[in-house]
Each structure stands twice: as C-alpha cells, then as structure tokens.
Write a protein that holds these residues in place. Structure first.
Motif, short mmCIF file in Angstrom:
data_model
loop_
_atom_site.label_atom_id
_atom_site.label_comp_id
_atom_site.label_asym_id
_atom_site.label_seq_id
_atom_site.Cartn_x
_atom_site.Cartn_y
_atom_site.Cartn_z
N THR A 103 -4.77 1.62 -5.98
CA THR A 103 -3.66 2.53 -5.65
C THR A 103 -3.70 3.76 -6.58
O THR A 103 -3.83 4.89 -6.10
N VAL A 133 3.97 0.48 -2.61
CA VAL A 133 3.02 -0.58 -2.24
C VAL A 133 3.84 -1.78 -1.76
O VAL A 133 4.80 -2.17 -2.44
N VAL A 165 4.18 6.85 -3.77
CA VAL A 165 3.44 5.82 -3.01
C VAL A 165 4.11 4.47 -3.25
O VAL A 165 4.14 3.98 -4.38
N LEU A 199 -6.58 5.25 1.30
CA LEU A 199 -5.68 5.95 0.37
C LEU A 199 -6.24 7.32 0.02
O LEU A 199 -5.52 8.32 0.02
N HIS A 200 -7.53 7.37 -0.26
CA HIS A 200 -8.15 8.63 -0.69
C HIS A 200 -8.04 9.68 0.42
O HIS A 200 -7.67 10.83 0.18
N ASP A 246 1.17 2.16 0.72
CA ASP A 246 -0.03 1.33 0.57
C ASP A 246 0.30 -0.02 1.21
O ASP A 246 1.10 -0.80 0.66
N VAL A 254 -5.80 4.19 8.24
CA VAL A 254 -4.54 4.88 7.97
C VAL A 254 -3.80 5.01 9.30
O VAL A 254 -4.42 5.41 10.31
N THR A 288 -9.43 1.61 -0.12
CA THR A 288 -9.49 2.68 -1.11
C THR A 288 -9.76 4.01 -0.40
O THR A 288 -9.14 5.03 -0.69
N CYS A 337 -1.45 3.09 4.61
CA CYS A 337 -2.88 2.87 4.34
C CYS A 337 -3.16 1.36 4.24
O CYS A 337 -2.53 0.66 3.45
#
Ligand SMILES: Cc1ncc(COP(=O)(O)O)c(C=O)c1O
Length: 367
Positions: free
Chosen positions: A89, A131, A129, A64-65, A157, A197, A61, A179
C-alpha cells in the motif's frame, strides 16, 4: 491432524475440469496478453463488485500504482495510509513519487482510525487510501466524508476484500477507484499474479487502460508514460471460472469465522475479531490477538497447525521507510497489535473438524 494455513490444491481439485478446459481454451486461441479472456473477466468482475468499469492488471501492487498514476500523484504529494497494512500500500504511493503518511489503526476493527485522519492532513495531502484489511470494510463512509470535506481523493485498497460490503455497498465503490489483488492466496486468486482496479469514472477507466499498456490506447501511439501492467489471458480465463464460485466460497469463509468464534469463546486470553456494524466481512484472514504468541504458534505447529502474522512489523517501522523518520511509539495500536496478532487457518477449504481441532489446541495451550 494437519491443518494447512492455505490449501490451494484442494480448491483447484474441486473445480479441476472447468479450470483445465479454460486453460486449454486459452492455449487453443493463443490470447495470452490481455485480450478477450481478460475483457470477459473485467466485465464480470465489475458487475460482481457493483462498478461500471474494471481494468485488469498483473498484480495488486500494479493496481495501486496505476490508480495513483491515473490521478497524477506528483513528487512531494502526501497520501494518507494506515500503519498496519501490507507493505504494497505505501510502496505503491512511493512508486508514484509521493510520500506515504501513516495513520494508526482502530483498536477494535484493525482498520485505519478515522478519528486520527484529520491530524495527518497537511497542505500537501492529495489523497486518502483506506485498506479493507483482513476482508473487513474500513469505516468507508466516514473516511470518504473526511476526504470530501478536505477536497482530497479517496481510493480504496481492496486486495483483501473481494465481495465485501459496507452498509449495503461494495468495498471499492466508496472511493473513486478500488484496487484488488488476485495473488494466489487471496479470496479470488489467480494461478500466478493478477490485480484489477474498478471505477465508475469513464475518464479514469480509459486512462488506466492506456497506462497498463505503455500509455497507449492505440497500438504504437503513446499518450502517457505508462507501464506493462497487462493481465495475462490465462489468468483472466482462470479468474473467470473462479469468480462464479466466489459468492459461495465467501459464505463458507463467513461460516468458518462463526465456527472459530464459537470454538474460541470463553478462552480469556484470546481476543476475537469484531465485525463492524453494517459490514459483510469476507474474512480473507481470521485474526485473533493473543499473549505469548510465538509459543502458541510453535505449539500449534507441533500439532500440525500452520498460522501466520499479518503483519509482524507495521509499515512505519519498516527499514525501507527509515528515511521518513517515524519514531517507535508513533502508532501505539499498530505497534502493540504487531506482537499480538495471529492469523488462524482460514479459507473455504478448511472444514468444521479442522476448525474444532485448532480451537481445542488453543484451549489446551492456555490451560
Ligand atoms: C492490503 C494489500 N495491498 C496490496 C497488496 C499487493 O497485491 P499483490 O501482491 O498482488 O501485488 C496486497 C497483497 O498482498 C495486500 O494484501
């Protein structure tokens, strides 16, 4: 027979001396927050993933952030994400102050459907994004081409796709950033929380290195409002040991996927996963679709077999996103699959006899 969904204990026991020594080494050197063990892991992980740089952080998390913070997502920006993914996500999009805009998943491969992306693009869209869900690469070249055509950022992701490749290139390297999560149950799992990342962009790399450490590249000099997202030294050392085994473990997962496919062939109620052409899928999860799912789950559990659902509620139907106003029926594929999907026990620790037992029990249930 008992078949756990995951067996982290036997994985640990298979490499115990090395793990114990790595932990003792961190204790001896007291390099607990980021530091040399994290740096060594970052270099090794970047190499394994075919990227120039890696920033270790303390969860997927956070990965991603920090990626969204690095590209300056702003209040009101829209970010396109798949409807069926883990909640983190879209959650990370929201944490960065932007708005997740959902797109339905493909019927065959379960990833974001590229043919539905353009309809979701507006003047406010800033990024897409993709995934790589269940360890299966999304159609990364096609999605990247859409992002490029519309001048949008493309981010991946890869929380479930360590070492997965698509058309010979690693997942995480199609986007400007990839990520990863090292949650314990992931293909590469820490003994606690972790994430990273990867990127080839040096400026983004430097910015994220600062963002994970209170926006500071030099101690007590703060260039950005950042976070404390540092990966712990213990996790870096543990991940460094486990990374050496990841390629072999991934091959075992692929072999196990094949055993499941052979064992379940001919049961007309069971829809098997389809690997997209050009993919080296890493089977973080082995997801089938079945009728009467809850009854089957119960039957399997009664026979000692533990299964999971990834995920029972698509993101646009989550209570937290009520305010976005998506109606039921907005994303028919994701909504239909949410009641049919079932994740069977999958890891490098599940053995052939266990897989055969699971397949036999599923066959027995539908007889
Ligand atoms: C697709 C996906 N994205 C993001 C995350 C978030 O990772 P973490 O749990 O390490 O924060 C996960 C992990 O659960 C995931 O599966």
């Amino acid at each position: 027979m008992k078949v756990n969904f995951l067996d982290l204990k036997s994985q640990y026991l298979s490499i115990k001396p090395e793990i114990d020594a790595a932990i003792q080494n961190v204790l001896d050197k007291t390099a607990f927050a980021a530091g040399p063990f994290v740096k060594e892991f970052e270099e090794n992980f970047a190499k394994a993933q075919g990227a120039k740089f890696c920033v270790g952080v303390n969860s997927g998390t956070a990965a991603l952030h920090i990626a969204f913070m690095a590209v300056d997502l702003k209040h009101g920006d829209e970010v396109i994400v798949p409807a069926n993914t883990f909640f983190a996500t879209p959650e990370a999009v929201s944490l960065a102050g932007a708005i997740p805009v959902f797109v339905d998943n493909e019927a065959l491969y379960y990833n974001m459907d590229p043919s539905k992306i353009e309809a979701a693009i507006t003047a406010k869209t800033k990024a897409i994004v993709a995934v790589n869900l269940y360890g299966q690469p999304a159609q990364l070249d096609t999605i990247k081409a859409i992002a490029d055509k519309h001048n949008l950022l493309f981010i991946e992701d890869c929380a479930q796709s360590h070492l997965a490749t698509y058309k010979g290139k690693s997942t995480g390297t199609y986007g400007i950033m990839g990520c990863f999560s090292f949650y314990p149950g992931k293909n590469l799992g820490a003994y606690g929380e972790g994430g990273a990342v990867i990127t080839d962009d040096e400026a983004l790399y430097k910015k994220m290195m600062a963002l994970r450490d209170h926006g500071s590249a030099k101690k007590y000099f703060h260039d950005y409002i950042g976070h404390n997202y540092r990966l712990e030294g213990l996790q870096g050392a543990i991940l460094n040991v486990k990374l050496k085994y990841l390629a072999a473990w991934t091959e075992t997962r692929r072999k196990n996927a094949l055993l499941y496919k052979l064992g379940l062939t001919g049961i007309k109620e069971v829809t098997l996963p389809t690997e997209i052409d050009g993919a080296y899928s890493v089977y973080h999860l082995f997801v089938v679709r079945v009728p009467r799912r809850e009854a089957l789950m119960q039957f399997l559990q009664d026979n000692g077999i533990y299964t999971g659902i990834h995920y029972p509620i698509p993101c646009h139907m989550q209570k937290a996103y009520d305010f976005l106003g998506y109606a039921k029926g907005s994303f028919p594929v994701s909504e239909k699959y949410a009641v049919e999907i079932l994740s069977l026990p999958m890891s490098e620790q599940v053995n052939e006899a266990e897989i055969q037992y699971v397949c036999e029990k599923i066959r027995e249930f539908y007889k």
